[in-house]
Design an enzyme around this catalytic site. Structure first.
Site, PDB file in Angstrom:
ATOM      1  N   ASN A 119       1.139  -1.314   0.383  1.00  0.00           N
ATOM      2  CA  ASN A 119      -0.016   0.248  -0.386  1.00  0.00           C
ATOM      3  C   ASN A 119       1.045   1.798  -0.204  1.00  0.00           C
ATOM      4  O   ASN A 119       0.868   2.326  -1.273  1.00  0.00           O
ATOM      5  CB  ASN A 119      -0.763   0.579   1.272  1.00  0.00           C
ATOM      6  CG  ASN A 119      -1.837   0.950   1.016  1.00  0.00           C
ATOM      7  OD1 ASN A 119      -2.012   2.131  -0.082  1.00  0.00           O
ATOM      8  ND2 ASN A 119      -2.804   0.438   1.533  1.00  0.00           N
ATOM      9  N   ASP A 120       1.604   1.510   1.211  1.00  0.00           N
ATOM     10  CA  ASP A 120       1.979   2.300   1.334  1.00  0.00           C
ATOM     11  C   ASP A 120       3.287   2.609   0.167  1.00  0.00           C
ATOM     12  O   ASP A 120       3.336   3.822   0.345  1.00  0.00           O
ATOM     13  CB  ASP A 120       2.718   3.105   2.278  1.00  0.00           C
ATOM     14  CG  ASP A 120       1.542   3.087   3.567  1.00  0.00           C
ATOM     15  OD1 ASP A 120       0.184   3.272   3.407  1.00  0.00           O
ATOM     16  OD2 ASP A 120       1.745   2.903   4.903  1.00  0.00           O
ATOM     17  N   VAL A 121       3.636   1.575   0.051  1.00  0.00           N
ATOM     18  CA  VAL A 121       5.380   1.653  -1.175  1.00  0.00           C
ATOM     19  C   VAL A 121       4.933   2.018  -2.090  1.00  0.00           C
ATOM     20  O   VAL A 121       6.094   2.692  -3.620  1.00  0.00           O
ATOM     21  CB  VAL A 121       6.324   0.740  -0.807  1.00  0.00           C
ATOM     22  CG1 VAL A 121       6.607   0.533   0.867  1.00  0.00           C
ATOM     23  CG2 VAL A 121       5.163  -0.735  -1.228  1.00  0.00           C
TER      24      VAL A 121
ATOM     25  N   SER B  19       0.443   3.486   7.162  1.00  0.00           N
ATOM     26  CA  SER B  19       1.238   5.199   7.320  1.00  0.00           C
ATOM     27  C   SER B  19      -0.459   5.452   7.541  1.00  0.00           C
ATOM     28  O   SER B  19      -0.326   6.730   8.978  1.00  0.00           O
ATOM     29  CB  SER B  19       1.867   5.999   6.210  1.00  0.00           C
ATOM     30  OG  SER B  19       0.741   5.652   5.101  1.00  0.00           O
TER      31      SER B  19
END
Lengths: 451, 103
Positions: free
Chosen positions: A378-380, A418
């Site tokens: 997700n965040d990456v 995050s």
């Protein structure tokens, strides 16, 4: 201070630790490295146990069994996905042990020269590492909210606690008043706890590595305090290696260590609205997209680890390749919970090393990729990182959005670690495939064979 | 006691450089196992804990020493098991291409 007559076995142990670290830095020799370190540890422990004049031998064995047995059994049983928090908790225990030794040294009626200041140092670092690691464990284990805990006057409050702890240490060293030992250590514990609360999930790998280095330093300080060179040298070794590792990890996330420790990542409120809508895709359509692609890039993330989907992912790779397409894996340095997390899992599933590509190696290739399949990451892959002002701003990401079609395999509509909304999911070329990663990838393999 | 202080400092500085150098070129894929491995190595605190408990004079020292040995043992045995499990997975793979990750 060093004892003049350390048994030679300690020297041999230190030598083997260094060689073990060296071997562990290379994939081909890594497995042998830990065996070497293990042998050295057994030898050093036996030498300590057989030290002439030692009492309480039964108690020592009981304590080793009480602490070691559950740790050994648990470490052999927990799923690979839980390894990061296991490292955190075992590291914390090392810090706690160093702090306990410091307490014994400081409570002694007579101090050997330099033993008191070194014990104070080891005690402070050890307590911080202990309580900090416990909080990191609780957050990763999900027994505590992983989001950053923020409240007014947090930083001044933390600094005050640290200052109070140092004040106790100063009074203790100056006046020799042993009643300062308990508040000194208690304040150290409190500081470690307070310091870790505001650190959000995304930064946890760096924090664990940081506490690992701290424990090394605490062990080193205690080693020199009690005159044991093996402890001193090994502790410094880990402290230095751990510090470098921490900086490498922080660099991979484009965050400075200061930002990680004091920046309260994930606390900023998301104000901007995300444009567009989530567009689900059927399994059969996803299979067709994969079947007619010639270049496929798979982006694994924590979701793959949670679902233990790596073996199914390998099957999917084989199925797609059987149709003549090339399959590559794009590994973000901090995908999952730790650097190398994805590599370990994919290695377990027999995915060859040469299919795994670093961010730098593969980022330019997304533009010519037909299908990018994001499995539980997700965040990456969040393009918000390119926008100044976003809490993710500046974090290097995989530019998955450049692929012709992006398929996001995801369990639900939740946010990443995050807590930032992912704009990628709303793009026109993105399709959402909901479900458990292992389950869905398995079905995808079956569908692919039908196409 | 001064020579010992200096000897300790020399040792500490040399050990620090060794620690940096030894892992300076580690590929990202080994970051986690290496962190876990170094986590195991600082379990050497068990040696200090055993000596502290073995030389304990008072009931208070004995209790704290017991705690120290138990915590350190968890660090050592847990740290080893976690690292070995992680690294075992690398061997299950096929023959590795020559020196992967060395850049």
């Amino acid at each position: 201070m060093l004892a003049r007559f350390d048994p030679p076995v300690y020297l041999a142990a230190v030598l083997f630790f260094i060689l073990a670290l060296k071997r562990m830095s290379h994939p081909a020799t890594a497995k042998g490295g830990i065996r070497w370190a293990g042998a050295a540890m057994i030898a050093a422990t036996l030498a300590a146990f057989l030290t002439p004049g030692l009492g309480h031998l039964g108690l020592i064995l009981a304590a080793v069994a009480a602490g070691g047995a559950p740790a050994w059994l648990l470490a052999g049983k927990v799923p690979m996905t839980d390894m990061p928090q296991m490292i955190a908790i075992y590291n914390g225990m090392g810090g706690g042990a160093a702090a306990a030794i410091a307490a014994i040294e400081l409570l002694r009626a007579r101090w050997a020269p330099l033993s008191a200041p070194l014990s104070v140092l080891g005690g402070l670092i050890g307590t911080i590492s202990f309580s900090g690691s416990v909080i990191a464990f609780l957050k990763l284990q999900g027994w505590m909210r992983s989001r950053a805990v923020i409240y007014p006057l947090q930083k001044p409050g933390n600094i005050l606690v640290l200052a109070a702890s140092l004040l106790c240490a100063g009074v203790l060293l100056h006046s020799g008043d042993r009643s300062c030992v308990v508040p000194f250590l208690a304040l150290g514990l409190l500081f470690g706890l307070l310091m870790t609360l505001p650190i959000g999930g995304g930064d946890m790998p760096v924090v664990i590595s940081f506490y690992n280095a701290l424990t090394g330093l605490a062990v080193a300080a205690e080693g020199f305090a009690v005159g044991n060179a093996a402890m001193g040298v090994s502790g410094i070794l880990v402290g230095a290696a751990g510090t470098l590792l921490t900086l490498l990890m922080a660099k991979a996330m484009n965050r400075s260590l200061g930002d990680v420790l004091f920046g309260a990542f994930g606390a900023a409120e998301q104000t901007s609205e995300v444009q567009g809508s989530l567009k689900p895709i059927e399994l059969s359509d996803a299979a067709v997209a994969l079947a007619y692609a010639s270049r496929v890039v798979i982006v694994p993330g924590f979701g793959m680890a949670v679902a233990q989907a790596q073996h199914k992912v390998k099957e999917l790779m084989d199925a797609v390749e059987a149709r003549g397409a090339t399959v590559k894996f794009a590994i973000h340095p901090v995908a999952g919970r730790m650097p190398g997390h994805m590599n370990v899992l994919l290695a377990e599933a027999n995915v060859p090393y040469d299919r795994l590509f670093d961010r730098d190696e593969i980022n330019s290739e997304f533009a010519t990729t037909d299908v990018a399949l994001v499995i539980g990451a997700n965040d990456v892959v969040n393009p918000a990182a390119h926008r100044p002002g976003s809490p993710l701003a500046g974090m290097p990401i995989l530019d998955v959005e450049n692929a012709k079609t992006v398929i996001i395999l995801k369990r639900g509509q939740g946010k990443g670690f995050s807590g930032v909304e992912n704009e990628l999911f709303y793009r026109d070329n993105t399709r959402m495939l909901y479900g458990d990663a292992r389950d869905t990838v398995g079905k995808l393999v079956l569908e692919l064979k039908k196409v | 006691m001064t020579p010992d202080l200096w000897a300790s400092l020399y040792i500490a500085i040399l050990a620090a450089f060794t620690g940096f150098e030894v892992i300076a070129r580690v590929p990202a894929l080994l970051h986690t196992p290496l962190m876990s491995g170094s986590n195991f190595i600082h379990g050497i605190v068990l040696v200090g804990a055993i000596l502290a408990l073995g030389r304990a004079q008072t009931p208070l020292e004995t209790s704290i020493g017991f705690l120290a040995v138990a915590l350190a043992s968890a660090n050592v045995l847990g740290g080893y098991a976690v690292t070995a499990r992680m690294l075992d997975m690398f061997e299950s793979g096929k023959k590795k291409p020559g020196a992967p990750g060395v850049r």
